[in-house]
Motif scaffolding. Structure first.
Motif, mmCIF file in Angstrom:
data_model
loop_
_atom_site.group_PDB
_atom_site.id
_atom_site.type_symbol
_atom_site.label_atom_id
_atom_site.label_comp_id
_atom_site.label_asym_id
_atom_site.label_seq_id
_atom_site.Cartn_x
_atom_site.Cartn_y
_atom_site.Cartn_z
ATOM 1 N N TYR A 1 0.834 -1.199 0.000
ATOM 2 C CA TYR A 1 0.000 0.000 0.000
ATOM 3 C C TYR A 1 0.871 1.251 0.000
ATOM 4 N N GLY A 2 1.976 1.191 0.726
ATOM 5 C CA GLY A 2 2.888 2.333 0.735
ATOM 6 C C GLY A 2 3.428 2.638 -0.648
ATOM 7 N N ARG A 3 3.798 1.611 -1.375
ATOM 8 C CA ARG A 3 4.286 1.831 -2.734
ATOM 9 C C ARG A 3 3.197 2.436 -3.607
ATOM 10 N N ARG A 4 1.968 2.001 -3.397
ATOM 11 C CA ARG A 4 0.841 2.566 -4.151
ATOM 12 C C ARG A 4 0.682 4.057 -3.835
ATOM 13 N N LEU A 5 0.805 4.414 -2.568
ATOM 14 C CA LEU A 5 0.692 5.824 -2.187
ATOM 15 C C LEU A 5 1.846 6.640 -2.760
ATOM 16 N N MET A 6 3.037 6.062 -2.764
ATOM 17 C CA MET A 6 4.193 6.773 -3.311
ATOM 18 C C MET A 6 4.042 7.033 -4.806
ATOM 19 N N GLU A 7 3.264 6.180 -5.477
ATOM 20 C CA GLU A 7 3.034 6.369 -6.911
ATOM 21 C C GLU A 7 1.948 7.403 -7.197
ATOM 22 N N GLY A 8 1.292 7.924 -6.149
ATOM 23 C CA GLY A 8 0.370 9.021 -6.361
ATOM 24 C C GLY A 8 -1.063 8.790 -5.961
ATOM 25 N N GLU A 9 -1.405 7.613 -5.433
ATOM 26 C CA GLU A 9 -2.788 7.413 -4.975
ATOM 27 C C GLU A 9 -3.100 8.386 -3.843
ATOM 28 N N ASP A 10 -4.349 8.863 -3.794
ATOM 29 C CA ASP A 10 -4.752 9.820 -2.768
ATOM 30 C C ASP A 10 -4.492 9.258 -1.372
ATOM 31 N N LEU A 11 -3.972 10.108 -0.503
ATOM 32 C CA LEU A 11 -3.687 9.696 0.864
ATOM 33 C C LEU A 11 -4.982 9.536 1.654
ATOM 34 N N PRO A 12 -5.064 8.521 2.530
ATOM 35 C CA PRO A 12 -6.234 8.412 3.403
ATOM 36 C C PRO A 12 -6.203 9.474 4.489
ATOM 37 N N SER A 13 -7.366 9.701 5.098
ATOM 38 C CA SER A 13 -7.436 10.651 6.211
ATOM 39 C C SER A 13 -6.744 10.114 7.453
ATOM 40 N N LEU A 14 -6.812 8.776 7.628
ATOM 41 C CA LEU A 14 -6.336 8.182 8.872
ATOM 42 C C LEU A 14 -6.075 6.699 8.632
ATOM 43 N N MET A 15 -5.052 6.178 9.302
ATOM 44 C CA MET A 15 -4.788 4.743 9.306
ATOM 45 C C MET A 15 -4.870 4.258 10.749
ATOM 46 N N ILE A 16 -5.678 3.203 10.971
ATOM 47 C CA ILE A 16 -5.908 2.685 12.320
ATOM 48 C C ILE A 16 -5.296 1.297 12.420
ATOM 49 N N PHE A 17 -4.409 1.116 13.400
ATOM 50 C CA PHE A 17 -3.818 -0.186 13.682
ATOM 51 C C PHE A 17 -4.500 -0.751 14.928
ATOM 52 N N ARG B 1 8.268 3.154 6.647
ATOM 53 C CA ARG B 1 8.658 4.365 7.371
ATOM 54 C C ARG B 1 8.081 5.610 6.696
ATOM 55 N N TRP B 2 8.126 5.640 5.367
ATOM 56 C CA TRP B 2 7.559 6.785 4.658
ATOM 57 C C TRP B 2 6.048 6.860 4.859
ATOM 58 N N VAL B 3 5.360 5.709 4.795
ATOM 59 C CA VAL B 3 3.915 5.702 5.024
ATOM 60 C C VAL B 3 3.597 6.286 6.393
ATOM 61 N N LEU B 4 4.313 5.817 7.423
ATOM 62 C CA LEU B 4 4.035 6.281 8.780
ATOM 63 C C LEU B 4 4.383 7.746 8.978
ATOM 64 N N SER B 5 5.249 8.287 8.135
ATOM 65 C CA SER B 5 5.593 9.709 8.217
ATOM 66 C C SER B 5 4.581 10.590 7.510
ATOM 67 N N THR B 6 3.697 9.980 6.724
ATOM 68 C CA THR B 6 2.844 10.744 5.806
ATOM 69 C C THR B 6 1.362 10.562 6.071
ATOM 70 N N VAL B 7 0.969 9.428 6.647
ATOM 71 C CA VAL B 7 -0.441 9.141 6.930
ATOM 72 C C VAL B 7 -0.649 9.187 8.443
ATOM 73 N N PRO B 8 -1.595 9.983 8.945
ATOM 74 C CA PRO B 8 -1.868 9.995 10.387
ATOM 75 C C PRO B 8 -2.284 8.610 10.875
#
Length: 527
Positions: free
Chosen positions: A118-134, A183-190
């Motif tokens: 999913y991170g690679r998909r976001l890096m390619e330009g897919e819209d960022l989600p508002s929030l990620m819940i673990f 690491r990039w995903v966690l730096s970019t998605v709340p």
């Protein structure tokens, strides 16, 4: 010269700013710059590790400096950015992620890491989600990877092949969160987080008998204190708003010590939190636009008294009861363990609780306790009083008896290592037009073997359905006050789910990676 060890993690975000968490190699001043606005915070220290959370009132791309030296973003990666969160649009969620390499050997045993995909998909330009819940098991303290075992054995030759002390927990989190893409995903998605059992240990707080048994294990006191202390640092602090964090007495006391090590204060807090769960609250809530998010602690806050077991103790229940209202478009509730399991398993858990509490006598009670632990019978069905109370509240909210009814009430859970959607309501409800849903997404990366998948299908959806009905009758349990059915699933691959909200409409999707990121299914929750 300080280095950035873990992070930055983008944690709490609202319409105007954000909280950014880091771990550094030595004490230093951490500066976050967003569009010319600079915010700085001195690190605090616990057990020789150094952390900071920087609150910045700005949005846009950001950079991180340690003592004036730029350390973020990484070369070759898109800039990390803070996007304002005024309404929840897309909420991505899941649970149960092991941290192992992405080579062919580990893909065969653990599948593709869907978070990485999913991170690679976001890096390619897919819209960022508002929030990620673990939703729990962000780390596996009782099932360490080979890399983690190598670290443990380099430090000590005694004790279990599991995490014990804070230093080992720090390394466990480092391995979980420093893959470059993750690491990039966690730096970019709340992110919002809550623990489940493996963050501490399998079956954590399944019963009072379990607690007594673990108390006799020599290394357990150090383990549970380190687990809760590490959770407070790595997960809990970032769940809080800046004002909530500043009001936290432990955070204030440790920061007041400057560069002095606050490990003893953190240990005292963690020990008290384990021995007296009412002394702290891990649950939290947020109102984001027209959506309310309530994240429940369904592990530490349990009441385990024989004959009066509760998933949430009295204080925790009162807190939740006040928040469980209408007047919002959507009510989202995070519970690491599912509320609505396959009905057969639910009945088996309720029967087991009754027998463990003495319905069939003392001898059967002891056997039932062993079965409870062996088969992980510890979900909401195994805390029947809490389940009935919780269900009544959900029905009242859905019926508009606690304010204007939300369009949906969505329970988000993980834990069981398969994914599904269930619809729920009172006994008389038409579940084809339900407002109450259970969306389960598990695992992110820890799939069951084919044998265990088949066993779960047979046990959860086949044999247990018949056995559960018969067992409930023998234990003379009351009939359920509401019903539910699994409408979609189960799916067993590594997965992430997304809940997409637009006004009073809601759509839920599940995604997997085989190896490319792809959609498993899409379901509209509103007409």
């Amino acid at each position: 010269m300080p280095d950035l060890l873990v992070g930055p993690l983008l944690r709490y975000v609202d319409e105007a700013g954000a909280s950014i968490w880091v771990e550094t190699s030595e004490p230093c001043e951490v500066t976050v710059e967003v569009g010319g606005l600079r915010a700085a915070e001195r690190t605090f220290t616990v057990h020789g590790h150094h952390y900071a959370i920087v609150d910045v009132e700005a949005t846009g791309p950001y950079t991180v400096e340690l003592d004036g030296r730029a350390v973020w973003p990484l070369d070759g990666f898109p800039p990390s950015r803070i996007c304002p969160v005024e309404e929840l649009g897309r909420v991505v969620f899941g649970s149960c992620r092991t941290s192992v390499p992405h080579d062919d050997e580990h893909v065969r045993t653990h599948g593709v890491d869907i978070l990485h995909a999913y991170g690679r998909r976001l890096m390619e330009g897919e819209d960022l989600p508002s929030l990620m819940i673990f939703l729990g098991d962000q780390v596996y303290a009782d099932e360490p990877s080979q890399q983690m075992l190598d670290f443990i054995r380099s430090r000590r030759q005694d004790g279990p092949d599991e995490i014990v002390g804070f230093e080992e927990y720090a390394e466990l989190y480092r391995q979980a969160w420093t893959d470059p893409v993750v690491r990039w995903v966690l730096s970019t998605v709340p992110t919002a987080m809550i623990f489940d059992d493996h963050d501490v240990r399998d079956d954590w707080n399944t019963s009072e008998t379990w607690r007594r048994q673990m108390a006799e294990v020599p290394w357990w006191p150090a383990r549970v204190i380190s687990a809760l202390g590490a959770y407070w640092v790595y997960q809990h602090l970032g769940n809080l708003s800046p004002s909530e964090r500043k009001a936290d007495p432990v955070y204030a006391a440790i920061r007041a010590g400057g560069d002095a090590d606050g490990g003893a204060m953190l240990d005292a807090f963690a020990e008290r939190a384990d021995q007296d769960p009412a002394s702290t609250r891990w649950s939290y809530s947020r109102d984001i636009g027209r959506t309310r998010l309530v994240m429940l602690d369904t592990r530490s806050a349990r009441k385990l008294d024989r004959g009066d077991r509760r998933m949430l103790d009295e204080d925790e229940w009162s807190w939740f009861d006040e928040l469980a209202t209408g007047g919002v478009d959507h009510l989202l509730i995070g519970s690491s363990v599912p509320v609505f399991l396959p009905s057969g398993i639910f009945d088996v858990e309720s029967w087991n609780e009754a027998v463990a509490d003495g319905a069939w006598g003392p001898r059967a009670s002891r056997v039932a306790e062993k079965i409870r632990q062996a088969l992980d019978l510890e979900h909401w069905g195994a805390f029947r009083k809490s389940f009935e109370e919780f269900g009544r509240v959900l029905v009242d909210v859905a019926a508009g008896r606690r304010g204007r009814a939300p369009a949906t009430i969505v329970l988000m859970s993980g834990d069981v290592h398969y994914s599904y959607l269930a619809a729920a309501g009172p006994v008389s409800a038409d579940l084809d037009s339900a407002r109450i849903y259970q969306a389960v997404c598990s695992p992110i990366r820890n799939p069951l073997s084919r044998t265990l998948r088949l066993a779960n299908v047979i046990g959860s959806f086949g044999v247990a359905s018949l056995a559960g009905v018969l067992l409930v009758r023998t234990a003379k349990l009351p009939r359920r006050r509401f019903r539910w059915k699994i409408t979609n699933g189960p799916w067993f691959p590594n997965a992430l789910a997304s809940l997409e909200l637009d006004g009073r409409s809601a759509v839920v999707r599940w995604h997997t990676a085989r190896p490319d990121f792809e959609e498993l299914t899409r379901i509209s929750l509103t007409s």
